[in-house]
Scaffold this active site. Sequence first.
Site, PDB file in Angstrom:
ATOM      1  CB  CYS A  75      -1.001   0.015   1.143  1.00  0.00           C
ATOM      2  SG  CYS A  75      -1.091  -1.457   2.128  1.00  0.00           S
ATOM      3  NE  ARG A 112       1.743  -9.492   4.756  1.00  0.00           N
ATOM      4  CZ  ARG A 112       0.441  -9.407   4.496  1.00  0.00           C
ATOM      5  NH1 ARG A 112      -0.410 -10.215   5.103  1.00  0.00           N
ATOM      6  NH2 ARG A 112      -0.013  -8.519   3.651  1.00  0.00           N
ATOM      7  CD  GLN A 167      -0.990  -9.088  -0.359  1.00  0.00           C
ATOM      8  OE1 GLN A 167      -0.589  -7.940  -0.445  1.00  0.00           O
ATOM      9  NE2 GLN A 167      -1.869  -9.471   0.547  1.00  0.00           N
ATOM     10  CG  ASP A 198      -1.731  -5.680  -3.218  1.00  0.00           C
ATOM     11  OD1 ASP A 198      -2.943  -5.647  -2.973  1.00  0.00           O
ATOM     12  OD2 ASP A 198      -0.860  -5.317  -2.417  1.00  0.00           O
ATOM     13  CG  HIS A 211      -3.050  -0.470  -3.002  1.00  0.00           C
ATOM     14  ND1 HIS A 211      -1.994  -1.298  -3.313  1.00  0.00           N
ATOM     15  CD2 HIS A 211      -3.448  -0.806  -1.745  1.00  0.00           C
ATOM     16  CE1 HIS A 211      -1.749  -2.080  -2.270  1.00  0.00           C
ATOM     17  NE2 HIS A 211      -2.608  -1.801  -1.308  1.00  0.00           N
ATOM     18  CE  LYS A 227     -11.721  -8.061   7.091  1.00  0.00           C
ATOM     19  NZ  LYS A 227     -10.549  -8.883   7.335  1.00  0.00           N
ATOM     20  CG  HIS A 251      -5.853  -1.707   1.044  1.00  0.00           C
ATOM     21  ND1 HIS A 251      -4.538  -1.453   1.311  1.00  0.00           N
ATOM     22  CD2 HIS A 251      -6.558  -0.768   1.707  1.00  0.00           C
ATOM     23  CE1 HIS A 251      -4.441  -0.414   2.122  1.00  0.00           C
ATOM     24  NE2 HIS A 251      -5.654   0.025   2.371  1.00  0.00           N
TER      25      HIS A 251
END
Length: 585
Positions: free
Chosen positions: A282, A311, A329, A331, A333, A414, A460
């Site tokens: 992000c 992580r 991911q 991903d 945004h 979410k 996200h």
Amino acid sequence: MFKIKLEGGKTMEVEKKTFWHTTSHILAQAVKRLYPNIKLTIGPAIDNGFYYDFDTDEPFSQEMLEKLEEEMKKIVKEDYKIERFVLSREEAIKLMEEKEEPYKVELIKELPEGEEISFYKQGEFIDLCAGPHIPSTGSVKAFKLLSSSGAYWRGDEKNKMLQRIYGISYPKASELEEYLNLIEEAKKRDHRKLGKELELFFFDETAPGMAYWLPKGFKMMNVLIDLWRKEHESRGYQEFSGPQLNSSSLWKTSGHWDHYKEDMFILEDADGNEQALKPMNCPNSIKVYQTKLRSYKDLPLRFNDIDVIHRNEKSGQLNGLFRVRMFRQDDSHNFIMESQIREEIEDIIEIIKKLYGIFGLDYRLTLSTRPEDFMGEIETWNRAEEDLRGVLDEICGKENYEVNEGDGAFYGPKIDIKMKDCLGREWQMGTVQLDFQLPLRFNLSYIDKEGNKKTPIMIHRALFGSFERFIGIITEHYAGAFPVWLAPTQVKILPIAITHKEYAEKLKEQLSAKGIRVEIDEREEKIGYKIREAQLQKIPYMLIIGDKEIEANAVGVRSRKEGDIGSLSADEFMKKLQDEIKNYK
RNA sequence: GCUAUUAUAGCUCAGUUGGUAGAGCAACUGAUUCGUAAUCAGUAGGUCGGGAGUUCGAUUCUCCCUAAUAGCUCCA
């Protein structure tokens, strides 16, 4: 429901959970008989069986479990009536104090005023319990204690660790056997096992939680990435890539330093400055947003990326590809105006439906709403939640998603996608999260129609979740037999004898030129042997090449699913194959 | 991270009540040139996860470490 036999030959239907709950009491009774000093805590039924937690300093060994099973058999054979009785709070506490069951006393003390305090008695055994139970212990004909492990009292890490025993039971031995077979079969689908057998990936002791992707596995990941790119480019997504390491100041601004530091890999650069490997993308997407002054006309802006993230998960959490320390991911945004929430979410849900539809996956959607410790304006939350519900109602249908009230992140509501693995464990896959906070923390803005600075909302979203976890799930979903479009090797050419090699090579070139992932097995082995190997590697199509095929300028096609499906011309086969690939077969 | 269990050849596993290991598959070599799920014979392959201790001697017993598995806890 289970059918159980009662005295006098009558049968009765009972809830599975009732049956399993009774079995947990039989277990507790056996434990008290063999080890009177062990303290009882709680023992509920779960989705697949039951457990009972005991306080004991000595963990249950395999031998102890076997002895307990023997004792349980006796209790079943002795066929005690299970009788319910109610006591006043004082009487209940007195009874449990007499029996020296401190955990039960604690539980009773916490029961709300006015609630009936019920006990169940079978033979000499009495347990505090809300019930219900089946009429007698004799019906539990088949059971097995499956495992034991530690578990914290009341599920809190700070409390004492108790010893839990898991078990399963059925009214008939054949049903138990069937269940145990099912588990065995399910284990064969385990992605960790298949990943090794099919040469997709492996883990090494020197890099816990970080997969090595073997050529075949990485090929599959690339096929998935291609699909993902194709679906996003056409919808206005712009892919970027950012740094792996950012200085701590960025993570302080984003709030990760305060809320997520434990899970980050932190290191020092050459000058001694604190840096952290990114655990999510992000902040870097935000940096991309900030490279220009943005106008309302630019929104929505959709920056997607598949950068590797790290992580620092605790060792006990790691699990094959499902929980790793390094992953990608899928991903994005998306930066939008508040008025665009509904439309944007609609678009995202459409992509989800399309992507998951291609795989025929069975997934669960959950909407998580405003938690108690939320940040931001309550009106914004309400409007956003309404939009999310609206989209889910419309696209998925009211019945087809669950609402977890108060389970949202503090920064926004979410939608999550959840799936089960081969052993029934649920994993979060995709997630779509609205975020009202991060744009504020980074002071993001766009210029609206009137020329005023406004703060955008950030979404996200990862749809597969991560490529790692998703490949784990689809490996189990297909039991390793990937459809043609996805299979790392789509076609294996098997020449029968050396004399057929040249034709086979030519064929391989032809297929390769059309983008087919093809291999050739040139070893001097019998055709049955080569077929067996290709079949075990779960390759969708085998092409058998012998004199007949060369003469007819054809290929002998053998399908993984249907076996020998006869001879086709090379062109016919090519067309069939391309057709299947195009249609994600 | 916590509780328990496990770690032996590339893979799947057996074994040693303490005297430094064995099978099947795979690999390699040779023979076989074969028509839809395993051709035959031979060869090679292991510091028994890593470290320390006990012992005349440790893969085996003890301790520490690492990793994996199941569960718990955690998961912006």
